[in-house]
Design a protein around this motif. Sequence first.
Motif, PDB file in Angstrom:
ATOM      1  N   MET A 138      -3.259   2.186  -4.138  1.00  0.00           N
ATOM      2  CA  MET A 138      -4.072   3.029  -3.263  1.00  0.00           C
ATOM      3  C   MET A 138      -4.887   2.224  -2.254  1.00  0.00           C
ATOM      4  SD  MET A 138      -2.991   5.796  -4.426  1.00  0.00           S
ATOM      5  CE  MET A 138      -3.942   6.922  -3.424  1.00  0.00           C
ATOM      6  N   LEU A 184       0.840  -1.210   0.000  1.00  0.00           N
ATOM      7  CA  LEU A 184       0.000   0.000   0.000  1.00  0.00           C
ATOM      8  C   LEU A 184       0.867   1.250   0.000  1.00  0.00           C
ATOM      9  CD1 LEU A 184      -2.914  -0.780   2.452  1.00  0.00           C
ATOM     10  CD2 LEU A 184      -3.070  -0.341   0.005  1.00  0.00           C
ATOM     11  N   ARG A 185       0.461   2.223  -0.829  1.00  0.00           N
ATOM     12  CA  ARG A 185       1.153   3.512  -0.973  1.00  0.00           C
ATOM     13  C   ARG A 185       2.554   3.385  -1.562  1.00  0.00           C
ATOM     14  NH1 ARG A 185      -2.370   7.350  -1.334  1.00  0.00           N
ATOM     15  NH2 ARG A 185      -3.557   7.763   0.517  1.00  0.00           N
ATOM     16  N   ARG A 186       2.814   2.279  -2.235  1.00  0.00           N
ATOM     17  CA  ARG A 186       4.104   2.073  -2.900  1.00  0.00           C
ATOM     18  C   ARG A 186       3.899   1.966  -4.400  1.00  0.00           C
ATOM     19  NH1 ARG A 186       7.813  -1.150   1.257  1.00  0.00           N
ATOM     20  NH2 ARG A 186       7.207   0.141   2.997  1.00  0.00           N
ATOM     21  N   ARG A 187       4.986   2.135  -5.127  1.00  0.00           N
ATOM     22  CA  ARG A 187       4.942   2.011  -6.586  1.00  0.00           C
ATOM     23  C   ARG A 187       4.866   0.531  -6.950  1.00  0.00           C
ATOM     24  NH1 ARG A 187       4.776   5.143 -10.550  1.00  0.00           N
ATOM     25  NH2 ARG A 187       5.656   4.645 -12.575  1.00  0.00           N
ATOM     26  N   GLU A 238       0.730   3.862  -8.161  1.00  0.00           N
ATOM     27  CA  GLU A 238       0.744   3.730  -6.713  1.00  0.00           C
ATOM     28  C   GLU A 238      -0.447   2.893  -6.256  1.00  0.00           C
ATOM     29  OE1 GLU A 238       0.555   6.531  -2.709  1.00  0.00           O
ATOM     30  OE2 GLU A 238       0.827   7.456  -4.671  1.00  0.00           O
TER      31      GLU A 238
END
Length: 72
Positions: free
Chosen positions: A29, A13-16, A27
């Motif tokens: 989400m 989560l919240r990573r590329r 990203e």
Amino acid sequence: MSEQYEYVPHRLLRRRVRDIASGTEGELMAVVNENVSDSVAHEHWVELAYIRAASGREFTTAVDNVEPAWSS
């Protein structure tokens, strides 16, 4: 019929990430366990990953299609 969806924790989560089905990167989400059934009698749940691409538009894919995106 129970709730239509529930959020699921995910290590990316919240990573590329990269969607291996389309090759698109963005990203991560959210990951959602979503009821996609068309009947009250038979529920069908799937885990969907919501990814925001560079354009700002979000798309979904199966959570199994998500992998970390490696920068070159």
